[in-house]
Design an enzyme around this catalytic site. Structure first.
Site, PDB file in Angstrom:
ATOM      1  N   HIS A 165       0.891  -1.091  -0.012  1.00 28.43           N
ATOM      2  CA  HIS A 165      -0.005  -0.099   0.010  1.00 28.43           C
ATOM      3  C   HIS A 165       0.785   1.291  -0.047  1.00 28.43           C
ATOM      4  CE1 HIS A 165      -0.004   0.862   4.447  1.00 28.43           C
ATOM      5  NE2 HIS A 165       0.037  -0.259   4.893  1.00 28.43           N
ATOM      6  N   ASP A 213       5.677   2.388   7.023  1.00 24.03           N
ATOM      7  CA  ASP A 213       4.215   1.680   6.940  1.00 24.03           C
ATOM      8  C   ASP A 213       3.587   2.542   5.667  1.00 24.03           C
ATOM      9  OD1 ASP A 213       1.929   0.399   6.851  1.00 24.03           O
ATOM     10  OD2 ASP A 213       1.428   1.055   8.919  1.00 24.03           O
ATOM     11  N   GLU A 222      -5.326   1.645   2.312  1.00 23.72           N
ATOM     12  CA  GLU A 222      -5.361   0.580   3.196  1.00 23.72           C
ATOM     13  C   GLU A 222      -5.478   0.913   4.664  1.00 23.72           C
ATOM     14  OE1 GLU A 222      -3.502  -2.592   6.000  1.00 23.72           O
ATOM     15  OE2 GLU A 222      -2.893  -0.326   5.845  1.00 23.72           O
ATOM     16  N   GLU A 223      -4.904   2.133   4.851  1.00 23.03           N
ATOM     17  CA  GLU A 223      -4.799   2.508   6.431  1.00 23.03           C
ATOM     18  C   GLU A 223      -6.314   2.707   6.963  1.00 23.03           C
ATOM     19  OE1 GLU A 223      -2.583   2.101   8.417  1.00 23.03           O
ATOM     20  OE2 GLU A 223      -0.597   1.988   7.337  1.00 23.03           O
TER      21      GLU A 223
HETATM   22 CO    CO Z   1      -0.270   0.863   8.674  1.00 26.98          CO
HETATM   23 ZN    ZN Z   2       0.746  -0.907   6.458  1.00 26.71          ZN
END
Ligand code: CO
Ligand code: ZN
Length: 331
Positions: free
Chosen positions: A63, A165, A194-195
């Site tokens: 992501h 991330d 995604e988050e």
């Molecule tokens: Co994350």
């Molecule tokens: Zn992630």
């Protein structure tokens, strides 16, 4: 293998909160254009990088979005109120610097609290250094998003940065596509949102209908003082996911991954994460179900401006992903 982390540094510093991933997509497209047959962006903004082949259709997902904040209100004095985009920890916010898409920087301040437990989202504000709503409106607007500031720092074995991330997943995917000699049909998808609920991966997997999917994302570790017990450690290899809140990996897939890692002498560790999820959580439930696995990069302080990982785990992840892409027909 010696990885050059310059591309990772660039990736982490690009502005890309959930819903505003365009600059990350453009950077990745420029990196991978010479290594693919097709590049396209779908309706939600996922970047799909396809290299044609004859075997299985393999989807690799990482992501592009990072956690952030969205402005909800501007007050008379020009202070901004906000809502989180993704899993932001409120106590981590006080005193942080945040950056808006056009480069404006603000400080997160907090109202006077009677006791520490009063620290809630509605006590926080962003100060961009103006003195009225009118002045603030010249610079930002309701619905605009901001991200943490967190410089990229590289030492002998570790990297610290914001947005590891999941720019680390994007980096691993980019490096693997550049190296692989796989003859399978490859669809590398750099996903959006995604988050905030694994949204981009859902539509991408539906339209691609892959035979196999591998997500690459960060995972937590249990190797810091009084951490929640977890066996994942920095520097002990790439994580092969067994479980998180979004999926249980099929035994067939995790055994296949571990067998190839063992055969190639790639260090790996089993990952059981008691919360959170990844793109594979949505992908494995697509249509009639997609065989899916996850390669995890052990990361400390996930969702802070100073996430930390070990470069050896990244090398292991690239090595294993390259090997899996070549050996997918054995699955
Ligand atoms: Co994350
Ligand atoms: Zn992630």
């Amino acid at each position: 293998m010696d990885l050059d982390f310059t591309i990772l540094e660039q990736l982490t510093q690009i502005f890309g909160p959930s819903g505003s991933e365009e600059r990350v997509a453009e950077f990745i497209a420029n990196q991978l254009r010479p290594y693919c047959d097709e590049l396209k962006t779908d309706t939600l903004g996922n970047l799909m990088v396809v290299r044609h082949g004859t075997g299985k259709k393999i989807m690799v997902a990482a992501h592009m979005d990072e956690i952030g904040l969205m402005i909800t209100h501007l007050d008379k004095e020009g202070f901004l109120r906000f809502t989180p985009l993704g899993g932001v920890r409120i106590p981590n916010l006080v005193g942080q610097r945040v950056k808006f898409s056009k480069g404006r920087i603000g400080t997160i301040g907090v109202e006077k609290l009677d006791k520490p437990s009063d620290l809630k989202l509605d006590k926080l504000y962003i100060d961009i250094g103006v003195s009225s709503r009118e002045e603030a409106e010249q610079i930002v607007h309701i619905g605009e998003t901001a991200v943490f500031i967190g410089d990229f720092v590289e030492s002998e074995s570790k990297i610290i940065s914001k947005a590891l991330d999941d720019r680390i997943g994007c980096f691993v995917a980019i490096e693997a596509l550049k190296r692989t000699k796989s003859t399978n049909e490859l669809a590398f998808v750099f996903t959006v949102q995604e988050e905030i609920g694994i949204r981009g991966a859902r539509t991408a997997s539906y339209s691609l209908e892959p035979d196999l999917a591998i997500a690459v994302d960060v995972t937590a570790t249990g190797d810091t003082p009084k951490a929640h017990p977890m066996s994942v450690k920095l520097g002990s290899g790439v994580g092969i996911k067994v479980l998180d809140h979004s999926m249980i990996t099929s035994p067939r897939i995790k055994r296949w991954m571990a067998a190839i890692a063992t055969e190639r002498k790639i260090p790996f560790q089993w990952e059981v994460l008691e919360y959170g999820g990844t793109d594979s959580g949505a992908i494995h439930l697509s249509r009639g179900g997609v065989p899916s696995g996850v390669l995890s990069i052990p990361t400390r302080y996930v969702h802070s401006p100073a996430e930390m990982l070990d470069k050896r785990d990244v090398e292991a992840a690239v090595d294993l992903l390259v090997a899996l892409l070549e050996r997918a027909t054995e699955l």
